[in-house]
Design an enzyme around this catalytic site. Sequence first.
Site, PDB file in Angstrom:
ATOM      1  N   ASN A  85      -3.555   7.293   7.207  1.00  9.47           N
ATOM      2  CA  ASN A  85      -3.611   7.047   5.761  1.00  9.47           C
ATOM      3  C   ASN A  85      -4.661   7.999   5.213  1.00  9.47           C
ATOM      4  O   ASN A  85      -5.826   7.923   5.606  1.00  9.47           O
ATOM      5  CB  ASN A  85      -4.029   5.592   5.514  1.00  9.47           C
ATOM      6  CG  ASN A  85      -4.416   5.362   4.053  1.00  9.47           C
ATOM      7  OD1 ASN A  85      -3.982   6.079   3.174  1.00  9.47           O
ATOM      8  ND2 ASN A  85      -5.283   4.378   3.837  1.00  9.47           N
ATOM      9  N   GLY A  86      -4.254   8.923   4.355  1.00 14.37           N
ATOM     10  CA  GLY A  86      -5.214   9.893   3.827  1.00 14.37           C
ATOM     11  C   GLY A  86      -4.567  11.265   3.733  1.00 14.37           C
ATOM     12  O   GLY A  86      -3.338  11.389   3.796  1.00 14.37           O
ATOM     13  N   ARG A 112       0.817  -1.209   0.000  1.00 20.13           N
ATOM     14  CA  ARG A 112       0.000   0.000   0.000  1.00 20.13           C
ATOM     15  C   ARG A 112       0.859   1.271   0.000  1.00 20.13           C
ATOM     16  O   ARG A 112       0.323   2.369  -0.140  1.00 20.13           O
ATOM     17  CB  ARG A 112      -0.913   0.012   1.222  1.00 20.13           C
ATOM     18  CG  ARG A 112      -1.845  -1.198   1.326  1.00 20.13           C
ATOM     19  CD  ARG A 112      -2.653  -1.131   2.599  1.00 20.13           C
ATOM     20  NE  ARG A 112      -3.423   0.087   2.644  1.00 20.13           N
ATOM     21  CZ  ARG A 112      -4.625   0.229   2.068  1.00 20.13           C
ATOM     22  NH1 ARG A 112      -5.171  -0.807   1.451  1.00 20.13           N
ATOM     23  NH2 ARG A 112      -5.272   1.364   2.106  1.00 20.13           N
ATOM     24  N   LYS A 159      -0.621  -0.185  -4.198  1.00 18.93           N
ATOM     25  CA  LYS A 159      -1.634  -1.100  -4.706  1.00 18.93           C
ATOM     26  C   LYS A 159      -3.030  -0.506  -4.721  1.00 18.93           C
ATOM     27  O   LYS A 159      -3.805  -0.684  -5.667  1.00 18.93           O
ATOM     28  CB  LYS A 159      -1.637  -2.384  -3.873  1.00 18.93           C
ATOM     29  CG  LYS A 159      -2.613  -3.448  -4.321  1.00 18.93           C
ATOM     30  CD  LYS A 159      -2.269  -3.978  -5.688  1.00 18.93           C
ATOM     31  CE  LYS A 159      -3.187  -5.032  -6.235  1.00 18.93           C
ATOM     32  NZ  LYS A 159      -2.932  -5.389  -7.615  1.00 18.93           N
ATOM     33  N   TRP A 216       3.092   5.972   1.839  1.00 15.72           N
ATOM     34  CA  TRP A 216       3.166   6.438   0.454  1.00 15.72           C
ATOM     35  C   TRP A 216       3.023   7.953   0.573  1.00 15.72           C
ATOM     36  O   TRP A 216       1.957   8.464   0.891  1.00 15.72           O
ATOM     37  CB  TRP A 216       2.012   5.859  -0.387  1.00 15.72           C
ATOM     38  CG  TRP A 216       2.122   6.201  -1.838  1.00 15.72           C
ATOM     39  CD1 TRP A 216       2.767   5.473  -2.814  1.00 15.72           C
ATOM     40  CD2 TRP A 216       1.542   7.326  -2.522  1.00 15.72           C
ATOM     41  NE1 TRP A 216       2.631   6.099  -4.028  1.00 15.72           N
ATOM     42  CE2 TRP A 216       1.895   7.235  -3.877  1.00 15.72           C
ATOM     43  CE3 TRP A 216       0.768   8.415  -2.116  1.00 15.72           C
ATOM     44  CZ2 TRP A 216       1.501   8.194  -4.828  1.00 15.72           C
ATOM     45  CZ3 TRP A 216       0.382   9.375  -3.049  1.00 15.72           C
ATOM     46  CH2 TRP A 216       0.751   9.247  -4.392  1.00 15.72           C
ATOM     47  N   LYS A 268       1.065  -2.049 -18.161  1.00 16.68           N
ATOM     48  CA  LYS A 268       1.882  -3.019 -17.416  1.00 16.68           C
ATOM     49  C   LYS A 268       3.362  -2.730 -17.612  1.00 16.68           C
ATOM     50  O   LYS A 268       4.150  -2.703 -16.677  1.00 16.68           O
ATOM     51  CB  LYS A 268       1.579  -4.461 -17.861  1.00 16.68           C
ATOM     52  CG  LYS A 268       0.224  -5.036 -17.551  1.00 16.68           C
ATOM     53  CD  LYS A 268      -0.144  -5.082 -16.090  1.00 16.68           C
ATOM     54  CE  LYS A 268      -0.967  -3.854 -15.831  1.00 16.68           C
ATOM     55  NZ  LYS A 268      -1.868  -3.901 -14.717  1.00 16.68           N
ATOM     56  N   HIS A 290      -2.376   9.533 -37.937  1.00 14.14           N
ATOM     57  CA  HIS A 290      -2.832  10.904 -37.647  1.00 14.14           C
ATOM     58  C   HIS A 290      -1.862  11.620 -36.701  1.00 14.14           C
ATOM     59  O   HIS A 290      -2.236  12.593 -36.045  1.00 14.14           O
ATOM     60  CB  HIS A 290      -4.245  10.870 -37.051  1.00 14.14           C
ATOM     61  CG  HIS A 290      -5.249  10.226 -37.951  1.00 14.14           C
ATOM     62  ND1 HIS A 290      -5.698  10.803 -39.115  1.00 14.14           N
ATOM     63  CD2 HIS A 290      -5.846   9.007 -37.882  1.00 14.14           C
ATOM     64  CE1 HIS A 290      -6.549   9.980 -39.719  1.00 14.14           C
ATOM     65  NE2 HIS A 290      -6.658   8.889 -38.987  1.00 14.14           N
TER      66      HIS A 290
HETATM   67  C1  AGP Z   1      -2.781  -1.521 -12.178  1.00 13.98           C
HETATM   68  O1  AGP Z   1      -1.753  -2.394 -12.378  1.00 13.98           O
HETATM   69  C2  AGP Z   1      -2.513  -0.533 -11.123  1.00 13.98           C
HETATM   70  N1  AGP Z   1      -2.228  -1.102  -9.898  1.00 13.98           N
HETATM   71  C3  AGP Z   1      -3.581   0.546 -11.022  1.00 13.98           C
HETATM   72  O2  AGP Z   1      -3.719   1.148 -12.268  1.00 13.98           O
HETATM   73  C4  AGP Z   1      -4.947   0.041 -10.551  1.00 13.98           C
HETATM   74  O3  AGP Z   1      -5.552  -0.678 -11.551  1.00 13.98           O
HETATM   75  C5  AGP Z   1      -5.819   1.246 -10.173  1.00 13.98           C
HETATM   76  O4  AGP Z   1      -5.177   1.955  -9.160  1.00 13.98           O
HETATM   77  C6  AGP Z   1      -7.208   0.816  -9.733  1.00 13.98           C
HETATM   78  O5  AGP Z   1      -7.128   0.042  -8.590  1.00 13.98           O
HETATM   79  P1  AGP Z   1      -8.395  -0.806  -8.125  1.00 13.98           P
HETATM   80  O6  AGP Z   1      -8.694  -1.818  -9.178  1.00 13.98           O
HETATM   81  O7  AGP Z   1      -7.973  -1.408  -6.827  1.00 13.98           O
HETATM   82  O8  AGP Z   1      -9.532   0.166  -7.959  1.00 13.98           O
END
Ligand code: AGP
Length: 605
Positions: free
Chosen positions: A99-100, A27, A600, A73, A484, A503
């Site tokens: 967190n926030g 996270r 994540k 983060w 990815k 284009h």
């Molecule tokens: C994808 O590989 C990333 N981790 C990211 O784009 C992710 O899909 C996005 O943050 C959405 O997350 P969620 O599906 O948990 O809502």
Amino acid sequence: MCGIVGYIGKRDATPILLEGLHRVEYRGYDSAGIAITRPGGLQVLKCQGRVRDLENMLPKRFKGAPGIAHTRWATHGEPSDHNAHPHCDAANRIAVVHNGIIENAAALRARLMSEGITLRSETDTEVLAHLIAAVPAETLADAVRQVLRIVTGTYALAVLDAERPEAIVVARNGGPVVIGIGDREMFVASDPAALVAHTRSVVHLDDGEIAVVRADGYETSTLDGGPTAKTPSVIDWTSGSFDKGGYSHYMRKEIVEQPEAVRRTLRGRIEPRFQTAHLGGIELTAGELLDIRRIKVLGCGSAYIAGCVGAHLIEQLARIPAHAEAASEFRYRNPVIERDTLYIAVSQSGETFETLAAVQEIKRKGGRVLGIINVVGSTIGRECGRGIYVHAGPEIAVVSTKTFTCTSIAFALLAVHLGRIRDLSTADGRRLTRALAAVPEQIEEIMGREDEIARLAEMLLGCEHAYFIGRSAGYCVAMEGALKLKEVSYLHAEAYPASELKHGPLALITPQTPTIVVIPRDDLFSKNVSTIEEIRARRGPVIAVTHPGELPVKVEAAFTVPQSEPELDPILLNIPLQLFAYHVALRKGCDIDKPRHLAKSVTVE
Ligand code: AGP
């Protein structure tokens, strides 16, 4: 987007908190810290870097309970020792992990400084510790309540008071908080992954709730003090499901797990009697579904792209106009919410702030929304109240792989379900449900040729840029492939609709800039062949991802996937691009499971 963990009970909190931090490190992983209560006060240790760095610097005598911990983060203040959490007041009586984002932190910081308080970090969070320490209050919970009434922003919060060690106080507004119910001990965390080794019985806090957590139980209430009732739920997964299971990376483990994950998504949902899909969780009658005139899919990142694949499937199979939009954009354009539109929120974590806010906006305006979610019991899942859980299993690697595939499968099931209520024939229903059942083995066939993909990955080493192109649903695959590669290998990768190349982007084609072309053997095959010709005419290297059979044009390399029904081909065409990104990153020595600057689940705006 940080991870918080807390423990109160008879055991030494330190090892429990560190283990929990490792579990939620996906996270956020730029700094970490821990605070435990001991007779005589708090012991706090924090540092820039990973949880393992914190672990390595912990003195043996760092023991005690209760305790709270954090993995960060950064939002306010760069990653550093002094910006790491926990943050404390001047007397080191109160410790806070958060967190926030505290949106009015600047004003609160100025007020504290004008009152002579010395702030030791650049963070928004630190204000909470000083404010909680300063307010006169009977209990820690009262102190926290008073402070949260003057705070604006989002938070998942855990607070310790050295003078009142009989409880941890947690609060939620936007960020997930789970309370784990143990035997004469309790746990708190951002994510069940941090406590599943100790208990599988949890309660989820809702926005605006605060909880006093003692070793023998918990009480929840609103910020105004009104008691709230919670019903414990049981976590589906065991601690083992969160382990790497002998794989070098979670990303590779989760890619390889896809056949089994897809079988779970399909389980009990193919209805052979009517050649359709059975989706008990959407809680909409056939009549209500018939009234649907439009479908709008919302998500962020890979969830948004899976939504694009889903929109294609719904339009093709159910003949309902369907469109996917980035949830973050949707909310701010003051969207017109229509009664005969069905909104679908897509999320792996079920905690993504922008997607959650879009769901709340739709509900506020009276719209109908269902969720396609991986994490059972997550906030977006509970907020939607109906939908499809994809059961991909815990996804730990920051880059989403198996959830993308399982979400696309869930969309295929939904499209067949909607289609069979309309004009999709029994024959088409049979054709598609049979093809869905064959997908797991087809993915296994692709996995069996991973070496081929690893060799293709070599072709990108030394490149700075790469393009991914495709037509129609093939463009969605190109978008996911580019995302990815960007996320995990830091290579600049762009996706374009193949028809858009001439284009403008064609100007960027050079011998050093490879293009990955998604070229299924469908009715657009010849168009994609012409596009490859255009690229080759500018001496651009081409890697084709296609179906078995001769390509009528020369390419540097090609990887073939088994053919399914045309509507389902995008799901299989995407699999090699996941392995492709993995092997490029592996050869570049990237931190595959924890790519820089990412996390994540994005629980801040
Ligand atoms: C994808 O590989 C990333 N981790 C990211 O784009 C992710 O899909 C996005 O943050 C959405 O997350 P969620 O599906 O948990 O809502």
